[in-house]
Write a protein that holds these residues in place. Structure first.
Motif, mmCIF file in Angstrom:
data_model
loop_
_atom_site.group_PDB
_atom_site.id
_atom_site.type_symbol
_atom_site.label_atom_id
_atom_site.label_comp_id
_atom_site.label_asym_id
_atom_site.label_seq_id
_atom_site.Cartn_x
_atom_site.Cartn_y
_atom_site.Cartn_z
ATOM 1 N N GLY A 137 54.155 84.306 34.258
ATOM 2 C CA GLY A 137 53.069 85.098 35.514
ATOM 3 C C GLY A 137 51.910 85.136 35.009
ATOM 4 N N TYR A 138 51.827 85.577 32.857
ATOM 5 C CA TYR A 138 50.837 85.281 31.907
ATOM 6 C C TYR A 138 50.920 83.892 32.065
ATOM 7 N N ILE A 139 51.658 83.450 31.936
ATOM 8 C CA ILE A 139 51.169 81.743 31.597
ATOM 9 C C ILE A 139 49.854 81.820 32.828
ATOM 10 N N ALA A 140 50.215 81.833 34.084
ATOM 11 C CA ALA A 140 49.438 81.400 35.361
ATOM 12 C C ALA A 140 48.230 81.763 34.984
ATOM 13 N N ALA A 141 48.308 84.090 34.668
ATOM 14 C CA ALA A 141 47.165 84.132 34.827
ATOM 15 C C ALA A 141 46.203 83.330 33.686
ATOM 16 N N GLU A 142 46.792 82.516 32.837
ATOM 17 C CA GLU A 142 46.238 82.358 31.654
ATOM 18 C C GLU A 142 45.488 81.203 31.917
ATOM 19 N N VAL A 143 46.175 80.683 32.869
ATOM 20 C CA VAL A 143 45.179 79.007 33.338
ATOM 21 C C VAL A 143 44.180 78.897 34.150
ATOM 22 N N LEU A 144 44.011 80.166 34.925
ATOM 23 C CA LEU A 144 43.527 80.561 36.640
ATOM 24 C C LEU A 144 42.063 81.416 35.316
ATOM 25 N N LYS A 145 42.247 82.302 34.502
ATOM 26 C CA LYS A 145 41.193 82.470 33.545
ATOM 27 C C LYS A 145 40.776 81.396 33.070
#
Length: 125
Positions: free
Chosen positions: A102-110
């Motif tokens: 979830g954190y990695i996905a949020a980082e990519v989207l950010k």
């Protein structure tokens, strides 16, 4: 900063000689706490500059998306990761967590939202 820390430093530190999981987690917590503090300050600066500068709507939407993702990470995901790393640092072996994904996905989207905001802002000049 996000690209350098999240996608380079974080995974690579565990490949360094003699870096144990405990040491890597300890370093990671300090580094991500600092990164997130800087991100919050920069997010405030970008939001204020966007509002005061009268940027086009699409730029503001991309900026807001990046800020929302940062808040999601800080409020919902980081606490879960911190609880798990607390357990590991205490010597436990907790089950694997999906919170990292979830954190990695949020980082990519950010990062994508910030890139879109930058490109749209430059195109508006």
């Amino acid at each position: 900063m996000v690209l350098a820390i999240s996608f380079l430093e974080a995974p690579l530190k565990f490949r360094a000689p003699d870096v144990t999981v405990r040491i890597g987690l300890g370093i990671g917590r300090i580094v991500f706490r600092a990164l997130n503090a800087v991100e919050v300050v920069l997010a405030l600066v970008v939001v204020v500059a966007s509002l005061v500068g009268g940027v086009p709507g699409p730029v503001l939407v991309a900026v807001v998306a990046a800020v929302v993702l940062l808040v999601l990470q800080l409020v919902a995901i980081r606490p879960v990761l911190n609880r798990r790393s607390d357990r590991v640092l205490a010597g436990e072996t907790p089950p694997r967590s999906r919170a990292h994904f979830g954190y990695i996905a949020a980082e990519v989207l950010k990062v994508a939202a910030l890139a879109v905001a930058g490109v749209l802002a430059l195109a508006a000049l």
